[in-house]
Design a protein around this motif. Structure first.
Motif, mmCIF file in Angstrom:
data_model
loop_
_atom_site.group_PDB
_atom_site.id
_atom_site.type_symbol
_atom_site.label_atom_id
_atom_site.label_comp_id
_atom_site.label_asym_id
_atom_site.label_seq_id
_atom_site.Cartn_x
_atom_site.Cartn_y
_atom_site.Cartn_z
ATOM 1 N N ALA A 176 -3.021 11.746 30.790
ATOM 2 C CA ALA A 176 -3.777 11.720 29.545
ATOM 3 C C ALA A 176 -2.910 12.153 28.368
ATOM 4 O O ALA A 176 -2.978 11.575 27.280
ATOM 5 C CB ALA A 176 -5.011 12.628 29.660
ATOM 6 N N VAL A 177 -2.063 13.164 28.583
ATOM 7 C CA VAL A 177 -1.172 13.632 27.518
ATOM 8 C C VAL A 177 -0.194 12.537 27.119
ATOM 9 O O VAL A 177 0.083 12.331 25.933
ATOM 10 C CB VAL A 177 -0.413 14.892 27.983
ATOM 11 C CG1 VAL A 177 0.738 15.213 27.035
ATOM 12 C CG2 VAL A 177 -1.364 16.080 28.065
ATOM 13 N N SER A 178 0.324 11.792 28.096
ATOM 14 C CA SER A 178 1.311 10.758 27.793
ATOM 15 C C SER A 178 0.727 9.628 26.960
ATOM 16 O O SER A 178 1.469 8.942 26.246
ATOM 17 C CB SER A 178 1.891 10.197 29.097
ATOM 18 O OG SER A 178 0.911 9.469 29.822
ATOM 19 N N PRO A 204 -7.315 10.484 27.497
ATOM 20 C CA PRO A 204 -6.465 10.400 26.306
ATOM 21 C C PRO A 204 -7.263 10.555 25.020
ATOM 22 O O PRO A 204 -8.395 10.075 24.897
ATOM 23 C CB PRO A 204 -5.846 9.004 26.412
ATOM 24 C CG PRO A 204 -5.949 8.639 27.849
ATOM 25 C CD PRO A 204 -7.212 9.287 28.352
ATOM 26 N N VAL A 205 -6.686 11.228 24.050
ATOM 27 C CA VAL A 205 -7.265 11.394 22.723
ATOM 28 C C VAL A 205 -6.389 10.632 21.736
ATOM 29 O O VAL A 205 -5.174 10.825 21.696
ATOM 30 C CB VAL A 205 -7.343 12.889 22.330
ATOM 31 C CG1 VAL A 205 -7.893 13.033 20.908
ATOM 32 C CG2 VAL A 205 -8.205 13.656 23.323
ATOM 33 N N GLU A 206 -7.010 9.757 20.947
ATOM 34 C CA GLU A 206 -6.279 8.875 20.034
ATOM 35 C C GLU A 206 -5.234 8.076 20.835
ATOM 36 O O GLU A 206 -4.030 8.199 20.636
ATOM 37 C CB GLU A 206 -5.623 9.676 18.914
ATOM 38 C CG GLU A 206 -6.628 10.446 18.055
ATOM 39 C CD GLU A 206 -5.948 11.267 16.978
ATOM 40 O OE1 GLU A 206 -4.708 11.153 16.833
ATOM 41 O OE2 GLU A 206 -6.645 12.025 16.282
ATOM 42 N N PHE A 207 -5.739 7.255 21.717
ATOM 43 C CA PHE A 207 -4.910 6.527 22.686
ATOM 44 C C PHE A 207 -3.780 5.759 22.001
ATOM 45 O O PHE A 207 -3.985 5.048 21.007
ATOM 46 C CB PHE A 207 -5.785 5.547 23.472
ATOM 47 C CG PHE A 207 -5.030 4.752 24.501
ATOM 48 C CD1 PHE A 207 -4.866 5.238 25.780
ATOM 49 C CD2 PHE A 207 -4.489 3.512 24.183
ATOM 50 C CE1 PHE A 207 -4.185 4.511 26.743
ATOM 51 C CE2 PHE A 207 -3.805 2.781 25.130
ATOM 52 C CZ PHE A 207 -3.647 3.277 26.415
ATOM 53 N N ASN A 208 -2.565 5.930 22.531
ATOM 54 C CA ASN A 208 -1.422 5.137 22.099
ATOM 55 C C ASN A 208 -0.373 5.145 23.203
ATOM 56 O O ASN A 208 -0.408 5.977 24.121
ATOM 57 C CB ASN A 208 -0.832 5.663 20.781
ATOM 58 C CG ASN A 208 -0.152 7.004 20.961
ATOM 59 O OD1 ASN A 208 0.977 7.088 21.417
ATOM 60 N ND2 ASN A 208 -0.856 8.085 20.608
ATOM 61 N N THR A 209 0.555 4.220 23.127
ATOM 62 C CA THR A 209 1.601 4.086 24.149
ATOM 63 C C THR A 209 2.992 4.344 23.566
ATOM 64 O O THR A 209 3.980 3.858 24.091
ATOM 65 C CB THR A 209 1.559 2.681 24.762
ATOM 66 O OG1 THR A 209 1.743 1.700 23.708
ATOM 67 C CG2 THR A 209 0.227 2.424 25.460
ATOM 68 N N ARG A 261 6.097 16.954 24.386
ATOM 69 C CA ARG A 261 5.158 17.001 25.512
ATOM 70 C C ARG A 261 4.713 15.602 25.930
ATOM 71 O O ARG A 261 4.667 15.291 27.116
ATOM 72 C CB ARG A 261 3.943 17.855 25.141
ATOM 73 C CG ARG A 261 4.204 19.354 25.105
ATOM 74 C CD ARG A 261 2.907 20.116 24.975
ATOM 75 N NE ARG A 261 2.016 19.857 26.098
ATOM 76 C CZ ARG A 261 0.747 20.240 26.137
ATOM 77 N NH1 ARG A 261 0.211 20.882 25.098
ATOM 78 N NH2 ARG A 261 0.001 19.981 27.196
ATOM 79 N N THR A 262 4.389 14.755 24.967
ATOM 80 C CA THR A 262 3.987 13.394 25.328
ATOM 81 C C THR A 262 5.160 12.629 25.923
ATOM 82 O O THR A 262 4.999 11.843 26.864
ATOM 83 C CB THR A 262 3.462 12.646 24.094
ATOM 84 O OG1 THR A 262 4.486 12.607 23.078
ATOM 85 C CG2 THR A 262 2.231 13.342 23.522
ATOM 86 N N GLY A 263 6.368 12.876 25.403
ATOM 87 C CA GLY A 263 7.543 12.200 25.932
ATOM 88 C C GLY A 263 7.848 12.625 27.359
ATOM 89 O O GLY A 263 8.164 11.795 28.209
#
Length: 296
Positions: free
Chosen positions: A36-38, A54-59, A260-262
């Protein structure tokens, strides 16, 4: 009395399943959180609002790792390293474990060889001597520098050796009576029985080669030769350099992600191949080891 046994058995199953469920959740939920963090935005992750969705989903974190083509080249190097390394490991493990599984009366110097291997588990030459050996062998910037220094995992060899020693001796004796030599016994008789053990030590080798990153950084002077884990390890340590050297594409990606997301995206990109391989090997772990090999 029957009722009491039935009730106690039901209580045992309830408690047992509850404990197993709790342990499973403790193992699975952290991975779900990282996933979810990623896929969440950097602001949501920094605010601590991401749990299991996920919050404010993006890739963007995955786009950052995949941009430029270096990811796919390092992925191919990691795949080659894992396949070749595991193959070399298994060959040497089998060729070493089979003779050492015999008694000292059948193999001259068996205890000396075994003592030598045990010493290598407890002591090693250290990083600098190992690096000098790799340099003198001309293996720098070669995929073999990632394979040959650990070509024989002694711990896996001992596991396979003890497994062979646990097989009934009648199997090998009957083959010898029929005229089979040591090589034929190993290839035609023992290897089919060793599938569960080979799957286990093979999985150990696969995971070790796939997750290894430090040796790639040390032995590869050219970053283009990095295996996947080495590439991913260095990728997130160069945010500022990438922002200064790269164009607007990278800058836009970095503005929508953080460390963190990375790292979460890096973890899943590195774990996906292992998650795909494990189901094919798992069946051997629960299979009977020598079921039906000897009839009474």
């Amino acid at each position: 009395m029957v009722y009491d046994k039935s009730l106690s058995r039901r209580l045992f199953h309830i408690v047992n399943y509850t404990i197993l469920l709790v342990i499973s959740l403790l193992c699975i939920l952290p991975f779900i959180n990282l996933l979810a963090v990623s896929f969440s935005s950097s602001s949501a992750v920094s605010a601590g609002t991401v749990t299991f969705w996920p919050v404010e989903f993006n890739t963007k974190a995955y786009e950052f790792a995949l941009t430029g083509g270096a990811f796919f080249s390092s992925l191919w190097i990691a795949v080659k390293r894992t396949i070749l390394g595991t193959l070399v490991n298994l060959i040497l493990i089998v060729l070493t474990a089979y003779p050492l599984s015999k008694s000292k009366d059948k193999v001259m110097g068996r205890n000396i060889y075994m003592g030598f291997f045990i010493v290598t588990m407890l002591f090693n030459g250290g990083l600098i001597p190992t690096y000098l050996v790799v340099v003198k062998m001309g293996l720098i910037d070669s995929i073999w520098s990632l394979i040959l220094p650990g070509a024989l995992p002694v711990f896996s060899m001992i596991i396979l050796m003890n497994f062979i020693r646990g097989l009934p001796e009648e199997i090998e004796e009957s083959a010898i009576i029929d005229g089979a030599g040591p090589v034929q016994v190993l290839l035609r008789i023992l290897l089919p029985l060793l599938k569960p053990a080979l799957a286990t030590v093979g999985l150990f080798s696969i995971v070790a080669h796939w997750n290894s990153w430090f040796d790639g950084i040390i032995y590869m002077n050219n970053p283009a030769n990095y295996p996947l884990q080495s590439y991913l390890q260095t990728l997130l340590q160069s945010f500022e350099q990438i922002m200064l050297k790269s164009g607007s594409d990278y800058t836009q990606l970095l503005s929508m992600m953080n460390a963190r997301t990375g790292r979460a995206a890096q973890m899943f990109l590195g774990a996906i191949p292992i998650l795909l391989v494990y189901p094919f090997l798992q069946k051997y772990f629960t299979k009977g080891l020598v079921l039906g090999s000897v009839k009474g």
